[in-house]
Design a protein around this motif. Sequence first.
Motif, PDB file in Angstrom:
ATOM      1  N   LYS A 134       0.817  -1.213   0.000  1.00  0.00           N
ATOM      2  CA  LYS A 134       0.000   0.000   0.000  1.00  0.00           C
ATOM      3  C   LYS A 134       0.853   1.266   0.000  1.00  0.00           C
ATOM      4  CE  LYS A 134      -4.155  -1.968   2.102  1.00  0.00           C
ATOM      5  NZ  LYS A 134      -5.146  -1.885   3.213  1.00  0.00           N
ATOM      6  N   ASP A 142      -5.974   0.616  -8.678  1.00  0.00           N
ATOM      7  CA  ASP A 142      -7.337   1.044  -8.340  1.00  0.00           C
ATOM      8  C   ASP A 142      -8.412   0.361  -9.186  1.00  0.00           C
ATOM      9  OD1 ASP A 142      -6.420   2.840  -6.401  1.00  0.00           O
ATOM     10  OD2 ASP A 142      -6.038   4.393  -7.906  1.00  0.00           O
ATOM     11  N   ASP A 143      -7.990  -0.468 -10.116  1.00  0.00           N
ATOM     12  CA  ASP A 143      -8.946  -1.177 -10.974  1.00  0.00           C
ATOM     13  C   ASP A 143      -9.027  -2.639 -10.517  1.00  0.00           C
ATOM     14  OD1 ASP A 143     -10.412  -2.390 -13.045  1.00  0.00           O
ATOM     15  OD2 ASP A 143      -9.607  -0.991 -14.533  1.00  0.00           O
ATOM     16  N   ARG A 144     -10.177  -3.018  -9.988  1.00  0.00           N
ATOM     17  CA  ARG A 144     -10.342  -4.359  -9.426  1.00  0.00           C
ATOM     18  C   ARG A 144     -10.307  -5.455 -10.490  1.00  0.00           C
ATOM     19  NH1 ARG A 144     -11.949  -4.767  -4.190  1.00  0.00           N
ATOM     20  NH2 ARG A 144     -12.987  -6.746  -4.617  1.00  0.00           N
ATOM     21  N   ARG A 145     -10.337  -5.079 -11.762  1.00  0.00           N
ATOM     22  CA  ARG A 145     -10.169  -6.084 -12.805  1.00  0.00           C
ATOM     23  C   ARG A 145      -8.740  -6.614 -12.828  1.00  0.00           C
ATOM     24  NH1 ARG A 145     -11.850  -2.899 -18.043  1.00  0.00           N
ATOM     25  NH2 ARG A 145     -10.495  -1.397 -16.942  1.00  0.00           N
ATOM     26  N   TYR A 146      -7.820  -5.801 -12.310  1.00  0.00           N
ATOM     27  CA  TYR A 146      -6.408  -6.164 -12.348  1.00  0.00           C
ATOM     28  C   TYR A 146      -5.866  -6.576 -10.972  1.00  0.00           C
ATOM     29  CZ  TYR A 146      -6.928  -3.497 -16.688  1.00  0.00           C
ATOM     30  OH  TYR A 146      -7.369  -3.029 -17.904  1.00  0.00           O
ATOM     31  N   TRP A 147      -6.135  -5.737  -9.971  1.00  0.00           N
ATOM     32  CA  TRP A 147      -5.542  -5.950  -8.645  1.00  0.00           C
ATOM     33  C   TRP A 147      -6.609  -6.023  -7.554  1.00  0.00           C
ATOM     34  CZ3 TRP A 147      -0.313  -6.574  -7.672  1.00  0.00           C
ATOM     35  CH2 TRP A 147       0.572  -6.211  -8.692  1.00  0.00           C
ATOM     36  N   ASN A 148      -6.283  -6.755  -6.496  1.00  0.00           N
ATOM     37  CA  ASN A 148      -7.108  -6.798  -5.284  1.00  0.00           C
ATOM     38  C   ASN A 148      -6.194  -6.804  -4.067  1.00  0.00           C
ATOM     39  OD1 ASN A 148      -9.944  -6.973  -6.103  1.00  0.00           O
ATOM     40  ND2 ASN A 148      -9.371  -8.935  -7.019  1.00  0.00           N
ATOM     41  N   ASN A 149      -6.589  -6.118  -3.020  1.00  0.00           N
ATOM     42  CA  ASN A 149      -5.894  -6.209  -1.739  1.00  0.00           C
ATOM     43  C   ASN A 149      -6.553  -7.313  -0.923  1.00  0.00           C
ATOM     44  OD1 ASN A 149      -3.981  -4.005  -1.977  1.00  0.00           O
ATOM     45  ND2 ASN A 149      -5.727  -2.618  -1.814  1.00  0.00           N
ATOM     46  N   ALA A 161      -1.050  -7.265  -2.105  1.00  0.00           N
ATOM     47  CA  ALA A 161      -1.699  -6.919  -3.372  1.00  0.00           C
ATOM     48  C   ALA A 161      -1.633  -8.134  -4.291  1.00  0.00           C
ATOM     49  CB  ALA A 161      -1.009  -5.722  -4.005  1.00  0.00           C
ATOM     50  N   GLN A 164      -4.459 -10.201 -10.634  1.00  0.00           N
ATOM     51  CA  GLN A 164      -5.233 -11.201 -11.358  1.00  0.00           C
ATOM     52  C   GLN A 164      -4.725 -11.338 -12.795  1.00  0.00           C
ATOM     53  OE1 GLN A 164      -9.565 -11.333  -9.719  1.00  0.00           O
ATOM     54  NE2 GLN A 164      -9.114  -9.191 -10.153  1.00  0.00           N
TER      55      GLN A 164
END
Length: 295
Positions: A134, A142-149, A161, A164
């Motif tokens: 972070k 900031d795009d949940r299609r690519y990354w998730n915390n 982090a 996907q």
Amino acid sequence: MGANLSSVFTDPNALSLYGSLSSQSPTPKPTLGDLPEGCVALILAYLDPPEICKLARLNRAFRGASWADFLWESKLPMNYVRLIQRVFGDDLPRKISRREIYARLCRANTFDGGTKKAWLDKTTGGVCLSISSKGLAITGIDDRRYWNNIPTEESRFDTVAYLQQIWWFEVDGQFEFPLPAGTYSIFFRLQLGRAAKRFGRRICNTEHVHGWDIKPVRFQLWTSDGQYASSQCFLRDPGKWNLYHVGDFVVDSSNPSMNLKFSMIQIDCTHPKGGLCLDSVVVYPSKIKERLKHF
């Protein structure tokens, strides 16, 4: 005459001299507990902190000597006052012993809004630093299609982090910190696959891991005094946390605060990559690098 002599050996009180000697207790021998605390502290100064703490359990003299300020002053980094100001601010009590300061600094102390942790290596007293995911600039975060915390117990920061899938992979970071003089190594802590627990056992889903064996990842670092280092490698060992070495840098005693920039990049628009967990960036004194193989 013979009868009188025999009575001397059979009756212990026949001669008052022998009677008085038999009633005396032997003179006690000196022990470690009889050593002055000042002398013990001088001896302890030659030992490492873990050894000092073990010997403090021997007796009262060693326990008292283990609290000597001059003893722990020699174990603290030369710039520990600036280190305390950077990590604790005004939260540390003014009246506190050097041993307590050392103990506090050995903990993983969180600062900068929870994005960084700093601590002392208990054996060498070297300063270590960790920057969470972070606290990094990650392309597409900031795009949940690519990354998730995602939460996890396997991180010092309790979250990592998770990538996907993405085409343009780039992570940048920067920090300024009063590191003591010495040589340091910087690493990215990464894992291919997403770990979880099932029925109390650790499992790692590597189904979505792809793209990291086609082109190597490039790591770079820059320092405010002109140092530069780079390296590149393929990401391997799915399901296992690994430290990927970015490079080494030297902090001179004349430089009170080192500004460091670093990056991790893999750009190849012919294929996507995914299934990567990014935990943190860590900085360690280079002299403990061998121990990091088991991190």
